[in-house]
Design an enzyme around this catalytic site. Structure first.
Site, PDB file in Angstrom:
ATOM      1  N   SER A 107      45.524  33.056  38.899  1.00 32.26           N
ATOM      2  CA  SER A 107      44.967  33.957  37.887  1.00 32.26           C
ATOM      3  C   SER A 107      46.096  34.514  37.032  1.00 32.26           C
ATOM      4  O   SER A 107      47.171  34.843  37.548  1.00 32.26           O
ATOM      5  CB  SER A 107      44.208  35.088  38.588  1.00 32.26           C
ATOM      6  OG  SER A 107      43.835  36.068  37.650  1.00 32.26           O
ATOM      7  N   GLY A 133      40.545  33.845  38.219  1.00 35.72           N
ATOM      8  CA  GLY A 133      40.540  33.493  39.633  1.00 35.72           C
ATOM      9  C   GLY A 133      39.130  33.396  40.202  1.00 35.72           C
ATOM     10  O   GLY A 133      38.829  32.510  41.008  1.00 35.72           O
ATOM     11  N   THR A 134      38.265  34.297  39.769  1.00 35.28           N
ATOM     12  CA  THR A 134      36.893  34.306  40.301  1.00 35.28           C
ATOM     13  C   THR A 134      36.203  32.978  40.013  1.00 35.28           C
ATOM     14  O   THR A 134      35.601  32.364  40.907  1.00 35.28           O
ATOM     15  CB  THR A 134      36.100  35.474  39.667  1.00 35.28           C
ATOM     16  OG1 THR A 134      36.741  36.696  40.040  1.00 35.28           O
ATOM     17  CG2 THR A 134      34.650  35.479  40.119  1.00 35.28           C
ATOM     18  N   HIS A 161      46.173  37.399  35.007  1.00 37.26           N
ATOM     19  CA  HIS A 161      46.434  38.829  34.795  1.00 37.26           C
ATOM     20  C   HIS A 161      47.176  39.503  35.950  1.00 37.26           C
ATOM     21  O   HIS A 161      47.537  40.674  35.851  1.00 37.26           O
ATOM     22  CB  HIS A 161      45.140  39.576  34.449  1.00 37.26           C
ATOM     23  CG  HIS A 161      44.171  39.764  35.573  1.00 37.26           C
ATOM     24  ND1 HIS A 161      44.074  40.933  36.278  1.00 37.26           N
ATOM     25  CD2 HIS A 161      43.255  38.933  36.118  1.00 37.26           C
ATOM     26  CE1 HIS A 161      43.123  40.821  37.191  1.00 37.26           C
ATOM     27  NE2 HIS A 161      42.609  39.606  37.124  1.00 37.26           N
ATOM     28  N   CYS A 202      33.473  49.340  47.202  1.00 43.49           N
ATOM     29  CA  CYS A 202      32.460  50.254  46.670  1.00 43.49           C
ATOM     30  C   CYS A 202      31.280  49.479  46.106  1.00 43.49           C
ATOM     31  O   CYS A 202      31.458  48.551  45.354  1.00 43.49           O
ATOM     32  CB  CYS A 202      33.046  51.095  45.550  1.00 43.49           C
ATOM     33  SG  CYS A 202      34.373  52.122  46.124  1.00 43.49           S
ATOM     34  N   ASN A 227      45.051  40.196  49.389  1.00 41.78           N
ATOM     35  CA  ASN A 227      45.177  41.184  48.317  1.00 41.78           C
ATOM     36  C   ASN A 227      45.294  42.618  48.827  1.00 41.78           C
ATOM     37  O   ASN A 227      45.868  43.470  48.162  1.00 41.78           O
ATOM     38  CB  ASN A 227      44.000  41.073  47.352  1.00 41.78           C
ATOM     39  CG  ASN A 227      42.667  40.919  48.055  1.00 41.78           C
ATOM     40  OD1 ASN A 227      42.494  40.020  48.874  1.00 41.78           O
ATOM     41  ND2 ASN A 227      41.730  41.793  47.761  1.00 41.78           N
ATOM     42  N   THR A 235      34.245  26.137  25.020  1.00 39.30           N
ATOM     43  CA  THR A 235      35.442  26.183  24.174  1.00 39.30           C
ATOM     44  C   THR A 235      36.522  27.009  24.876  1.00 39.30           C
ATOM     45  O   THR A 235      36.266  28.113  25.348  1.00 39.30           O
ATOM     46  CB  THR A 235      35.101  26.809  22.806  1.00 39.30           C
ATOM     47  OG1 THR A 235      34.062  26.023  22.228  1.00 39.30           O
ATOM     48  CG2 THR A 235      36.304  26.843  21.885  1.00 39.30           C
ATOM     49  N   GLN A 261      47.154  36.218  44.582  1.00 38.90           N
ATOM     50  CA  GLN A 261      48.072  37.329  44.844  1.00 38.90           C
ATOM     51  C   GLN A 261      49.493  36.848  45.125  1.00 38.90           C
ATOM     52  O   GLN A 261      50.442  37.617  44.967  1.00 38.90           O
ATOM     53  CB  GLN A 261      47.577  38.174  46.027  1.00 38.90           C
ATOM     54  CG  GLN A 261      46.338  38.975  45.715  1.00 38.90           C
ATOM     55  CD  GLN A 261      46.566  40.070  44.660  1.00 38.90           C
ATOM     56  OE1 GLN A 261      47.682  40.462  44.367  1.00 38.90           O
ATOM     57  NE2 GLN A 261      45.472  40.556  44.084  1.00 38.90           N
TER      58      GLN A 261
HETATM   59  N1  PLP Z   1      41.448  36.290  44.512  1.00 40.17           N
HETATM   60  C1  PLP Z   1      42.155  37.357  44.886  1.00 40.17           C
HETATM   61  C2  PLP Z   1      42.903  37.311  46.182  1.00 40.17           C
HETATM   62  C3  PLP Z   1      42.202  38.494  44.085  1.00 40.17           C
HETATM   63  O1  PLP Z   1      42.911  39.551  44.491  1.00 40.17           O
HETATM   64  C4  PLP Z   1      41.477  38.496  42.872  1.00 40.17           C
HETATM   65  C5  PLP Z   1      41.447  39.690  42.007  1.00 40.17           C
HETATM   66  O2  PLP Z   1      41.627  40.806  42.426  1.00 40.17           O
HETATM   67  C6  PLP Z   1      40.761  37.355  42.512  1.00 40.17           C
HETATM   68  C7  PLP Z   1      40.764  36.271  43.355  1.00 40.17           C
HETATM   69  C8  PLP Z   1      39.953  37.305  41.255  1.00 40.17           C
HETATM   70  O3  PLP Z   1      40.749  36.946  40.148  1.00 40.17           O
HETATM   71  P1  PLP Z   1      40.250  37.293  38.668  1.00 40.17           P
HETATM   72  O4  PLP Z   1      40.363  38.768  38.517  1.00 40.17           O
HETATM   73  O5  PLP Z   1      41.206  36.538  37.772  1.00 40.17           O
HETATM   74  O6  PLP Z   1      38.866  36.811  38.524  1.00 40.17           O
END
Ligand code: PLP
Length: 383
Positions: A199, A73-74, A201, A323, A151, A237, A179
């Site tokens: 995402s 997601g990031t 996970h 944090c 989140n 890759t 989320q």
């Molecule tokens: N966006 C939201 C709303 C999230 O809660 C998170 C992860 O906590 C992310 C993006 C980031 O996703 P990833 O952990 O797959 O990089």
């Protein structure tokens, strides 16, 4: 870790589903081909990626050609913000005040390079102020980014309405649906957004895989350059096993969603009945929320301290503070909702999953009551 530990932090990450792992294993052992290779190993890996692309697209009612795989997601959020805003040259980026740092920080990074950044506020219940969007939008706006569900609070955002406003102004709307996926129905076509982040996970898939779903008419530049994988938008890759796992997890949520809602929603209600009796302030309770999330605080109780105390009793919950190495700031989401910093510092989040039971919630409420009494006694002695 104690095997009696109870996991209440499903918005942070989820366990890999056994069926997903089974699908992934061959791609970590015998089927180790590089999807770019022309030989049978490579072709097999390529076809596994294309099947996963279909599974991800189906889960959100998109076309497979709209799926760009990323490392999570990031990265997908960074690609959306930086990649779209860059196409327009110096322009304005609008993000809501409650976005995850992986939306907020790329926008700040672009600001340092000369782009403009405007924040869309939220009301006291944590809902983005749709009325503010029209006043912030101007001819220079290149992208608006508002998450589908928050989140921390779980509050769902009026993304379809915002997309409509953005379209009327001829600009692009991106939504971070990380989320929301797996917890509520997510429909790319129905929301009518231009780009959407997912995402793996968070839905019992592996860590290290995600996707940007993209309307193909949108101009976007890559942020990672190299061999030109993923239509040139994400070189490198592919992580074949993780992508296969992400696809398998997407297929599972399709069948599990009604079951998920039926189990989780009453469980959260049971939890919050108990929390109310203990005098908790539940954030976003007046808004429509994800069915599994509860974000709350108690007057004069520090969130970090409570999280650690509950951990010692075998409960894994999250605190609401951001944090950094030497400080723990109150949640910026709560501050944006107008919550005072003292109460915000007390925030803790419970995010439930399918494995959680009513008995676990009861045990949690009992442990919480004990800890609240103990912490209050300690404060009274200190005073
Ligand atoms: N966006 C939201 C709303 C999230 O809660 C998170 C992860 O906590 C992310 C993006 C980031 O996703 P990833 O952990 O797959 O990089």
């Amino acid at each position: 870790m104690n095997c009696a530990d109870i996991y209440f932090d499903h918005n942070a990450t989820t366990a890999l589903d056994a069926a997903v792992l089974e699908m992934m294993l061959p791609f970590m052992t015998q089927q180790h081909g590089n999807p770019t290779s022309r030989h049978s190993f490579g072709r097999h890996a390529r076809s596994a990626i294309e099947s996963a692309r279909e599974q991800v697209a189906n889960a959100v009612n998109a076309h497979p050609s709209q799926v760009i795989f990323t490392s999570g997601g990031t990265e997908a959020n960074n690609l959306a913000i930086t990649g779209i805003a860059s196409c327009y040259g110096i322009s304005q980026i609008i993000t809501s005040a409650i976005e995850h740092p992986c939306v907020h920080r790329p926008a700040l990074a672009m600001k340092q390079r000369g782009w403009k950044h405007a924040l869309l506020g939220v009301d006291v219940s944590g809902m983005v102020r749709t009325d503010q969007l029209s006043t912030l939008l101007n001819t220079e706006t290149s992208i608006v980014s508002v998450m589908l569900a928050n989140n921390e609070t779980g509050v769902m955002q009026p993304v379809a309405e915002l997309a409509e406003i953005a379209r009327r102004h001829g600009t692009t709307l991106h939504t971070d649906a990380v989320q929301a996926l797996g917890k509520i129905r997510v429909d790319f076509a129905e929301l009518n957004v231009h780009a959407m982040t997912l995402s793996s996970h968070k839905i019992n898939g592996p860590q290290g895989a995600g996707a940007l779903i993209l309307d193909k008419r949108i101009d976007i530049q890559p942020i990672i350059h190299g061999g030109g994988q993923e239509r040139g938008l994400r070189s490198g890759t592919e992580n074949v096993a993780a992508i296969v796992g992400f696809g398998a997890a997407c297929e599972l949520i399709q069948t599990r969603l009604p079951q998920h809602d039926g189990h989780i929603r009453p469980l959260r209600e049971h939890l919050e009945n108990g929390l109310n009796k203990l005098g908790a302030k539940i954030f976003g309770a007046g808004a429509e929320r994800l069915p599994n999330t509860s974000f709350f605080a108690f007057n004069e109780i520090d969130g970090e301290t409570l999280v650690m105390a509950l951990d010692r009793k075998g409960f894994a919950v999250a605190s609401g503070s951001a944090c950094s190495s030497d400080s723990s700031e109150p949640s910026s989401v709560l501050l944006a909702m107008g919550v005072g910093p003292d109460l915000a510092k007390g925030a803790i989040r419970v995010s439930l999953g399918m494995q959680n039971s009513r008995e676990q919630v009861d045990a949690f409420l009992a442990a919480l009551e004990q800890e609240l009494t103990r912490l209050r006694q300690m404060t009274a002695i200190a005073v």
